[in-house]
Design a protein around this motif. Structure first.
Motif, PDB file in Angstrom:
ATOM      1  N   PRO A  92       0.594  -0.984  -0.113  1.00 56.38           N
ATOM      2  CA  PRO A  92      -0.216   0.206   0.462  1.00 56.38           C
ATOM      3  C   PRO A  92       0.649   1.439  -0.360  1.00 56.38           C
ATOM      4  O   PRO A  92       0.031   1.988  -0.307  1.00 56.38           O
ATOM      5  CB  PRO A  92      -0.758   0.174   1.509  1.00 56.38           C
ATOM      6  CG  PRO A  92      -0.358  -1.566   2.029  1.00 56.38           C
ATOM      7  CD  PRO A  92       0.590  -2.029   1.563  1.00 56.38           C
ATOM      8  N   MET A  93       2.068   1.518   0.615  1.00 63.40           N
ATOM      9  CA  MET A  93       2.641   2.197   0.357  1.00 63.40           C
ATOM     10  C   MET A  93       3.392   3.054  -0.866  1.00 63.40           C
ATOM     11  O   MET A  93       2.913   4.247  -1.745  1.00 63.40           O
ATOM     12  CB  MET A  93       3.707   2.436   1.399  1.00 63.40           C
ATOM     13  CG  MET A  93       4.854   3.341   1.736  1.00 63.40           C
ATOM     14  SD  MET A  93       3.845   4.367   2.260  1.00 63.40           S
ATOM     15  CE  MET A  93       4.386   5.573   3.807  1.00 63.40           C
ATOM     16  N   ALA A  94       3.382   1.954  -1.379  1.00 63.14           N
ATOM     17  CA  ALA A  94       4.030   1.740  -3.025  1.00 63.14           C
ATOM     18  C   ALA A  94       2.966   2.599  -3.885  1.00 63.14           C
ATOM     19  O   ALA A  94       2.751   3.392  -4.436  1.00 63.14           O
ATOM     20  CB  ALA A  94       4.564   1.195  -3.729  1.00 63.14           C
ATOM     21  N   ILE A  95       1.818   1.784  -4.083  1.00 67.74           N
ATOM     22  CA  ILE A  95       0.648   2.551  -4.421  1.00 67.74           C
ATOM     23  C   ILE A  95       0.073   3.822  -3.847  1.00 67.74           C
ATOM     24  O   ILE A  95       0.136   5.214  -4.632  1.00 67.74           O
ATOM     25  CB  ILE A  95      -0.752   1.268  -4.181  1.00 67.74           C
ATOM     26  CG1 ILE A  95      -0.293   0.286  -4.844  1.00 67.74           C
ATOM     27  CG2 ILE A  95      -2.196   1.966  -4.630  1.00 67.74           C
ATOM     28  CD1 ILE A  95      -1.266  -1.233  -4.254  1.00 67.74           C
ATOM     29  N   LEU A  96       0.192   4.045  -2.269  1.00 67.31           N
ATOM     30  CA  LEU A  96      -0.115   5.506  -1.930  1.00 67.31           C
ATOM     31  C   LEU A  96       0.723   6.973  -2.442  1.00 67.31           C
ATOM     32  O   LEU A  96       0.142   7.971  -2.959  1.00 67.31           O
ATOM     33  CB  LEU A  96      -0.605   5.605  -0.802  1.00 67.31           C
ATOM     34  CG  LEU A  96      -0.330   6.822  -0.095  1.00 67.31           C
ATOM     35  CD1 LEU A  96      -1.610   7.148  -0.100  1.00 67.31           C
ATOM     36  CD2 LEU A  96      -0.064   6.509   2.011  1.00 67.31           C
ATOM     37  N   ALA A  97       2.101   6.351  -2.939  1.00 66.80           N
ATOM     38  CA  ALA A  97       2.915   7.127  -3.525  1.00 66.80           C
ATOM     39  C   ALA A  97       2.609   7.232  -4.747  1.00 66.80           C
ATOM     40  O   ALA A  97       3.134   8.949  -5.155  1.00 66.80           O
ATOM     41  CB  ALA A  97       4.341   6.884  -3.159  1.00 66.80           C
ATOM     42  N   GLY A  98       2.679   6.304  -6.075  1.00 70.21           N
ATOM     43  CA  GLY A  98       2.279   6.778  -6.874  1.00 70.21           C
ATOM     44  C   GLY A  98       0.713   7.754  -6.924  1.00 70.21           C
ATOM     45  O   GLY A  98       0.669   8.054  -7.569  1.00 70.21           O
ATOM     46  N   VAL A  99      -0.092   7.354  -6.318  1.00 75.11           N
ATOM     47  CA  VAL A  99      -1.537   8.362  -6.222  1.00 75.11           C
ATOM     48  C   VAL A  99      -0.981   9.568  -5.985  1.00 75.11           C
ATOM     49  O   VAL A  99      -1.494  10.416  -6.879  1.00 75.11           O
ATOM     50  CB  VAL A  99      -2.707   7.048  -5.185  1.00 75.11           C
ATOM     51  CG1 VAL A  99      -3.665   8.396  -5.806  1.00 75.11           C
ATOM     52  CG2 VAL A  99      -2.932   6.084  -6.235  1.00 75.11           C
ATOM     53  N   SER A 100      -0.466   9.705  -4.880  1.00 78.14           N
ATOM     54  CA  SER A 100      -0.325  10.766  -4.271  1.00 78.14           C
ATOM     55  C   SER A 100       0.912  11.822  -5.380  1.00 78.14           C
ATOM     56  O   SER A 100       0.345  12.741  -5.750  1.00 78.14           O
ATOM     57  CB  SER A 100       1.006  11.234  -3.102  1.00 78.14           C
ATOM     58  OG  SER A 100       0.234  10.445  -2.208  1.00 78.14           O
ATOM     59  N   ALA A 101       1.561  11.149  -6.237  1.00 72.20           N
ATOM     60  CA  ALA A 101       2.095  11.550  -7.078  1.00 72.20           C
ATOM     61  C   ALA A 101       2.081  12.249  -8.878  1.00 72.20           C
ATOM     62  O   ALA A 101       1.890  13.316  -9.142  1.00 72.20           O
ATOM     63  CB  ALA A 101       3.479  11.335  -8.194  1.00 72.20           C
TER      64      ALA A 101
END
Length: 133
Positions: A92-101
């Motif tokens: 989830p952290m990688a997905i959150l970083a991608g969505v945030s970008a």
């Protein structure tokens, strides 16, 4: 002389990968963080500096252009594939970083569109221009 261009590209790639590995170690990630990007920026800056000083002859420049047309896109594609595989394993952290970008980039579109002076609109297309399109 083409060999010097290839050597400049290889040196920038090597230094960029070392920088990316060091950043990975500093942030606690077991991966190269931005090494290809650093290499590309360094290659642009170094080749521009050498060209400005007159130390980058045309054949050497052709060596850089040849490999940049082939090698850099391949390395970027390989790095992108690696990043996607790591992101899927990252959870989830990688997905959150991608969505945030993605959200930050979309939010900045109106801000960036306001940069610069307002200009006159383009004149309407003529009949000949409409047919060409």
């Amino acid at each position: 002389m083409v060999l010097y261009g290839v050597a400049a590209l290889a040196l920038c790639m090597l230094v960029g990968m070392i920088i990316g590995d060091l950043i990975g170690v500093l942030v606690g990630v077991d991966a190269n963080v931005g090494g290809v990007g650093f290499a590309m920026i360094m290659l642009v800056l170094v080749s521009a500096w050498l060209r400005k000083k007159g130390l980058f002859p045309k054949p050497s420049e052709q060596g850089v252009l040849f490999w940049s047309a082939l090698y850099i896109p391949i390395v970027i594609a390989m790095a992108a594939t690696q990043n996607v595989a790591e992101a899927i394993d990252g959870g989830p952290m990688a997905i959150l970083a991608g969505v945030s970008a993605l959200v930050a980039g979309a939010a900045l579109v109106p801000v960036i569109s306001r940069i610069g002076e307002k200009s006159e609109p383009l004149p309407p297309m003529t009949e000949k221009e409409k047919q060409e399109v």
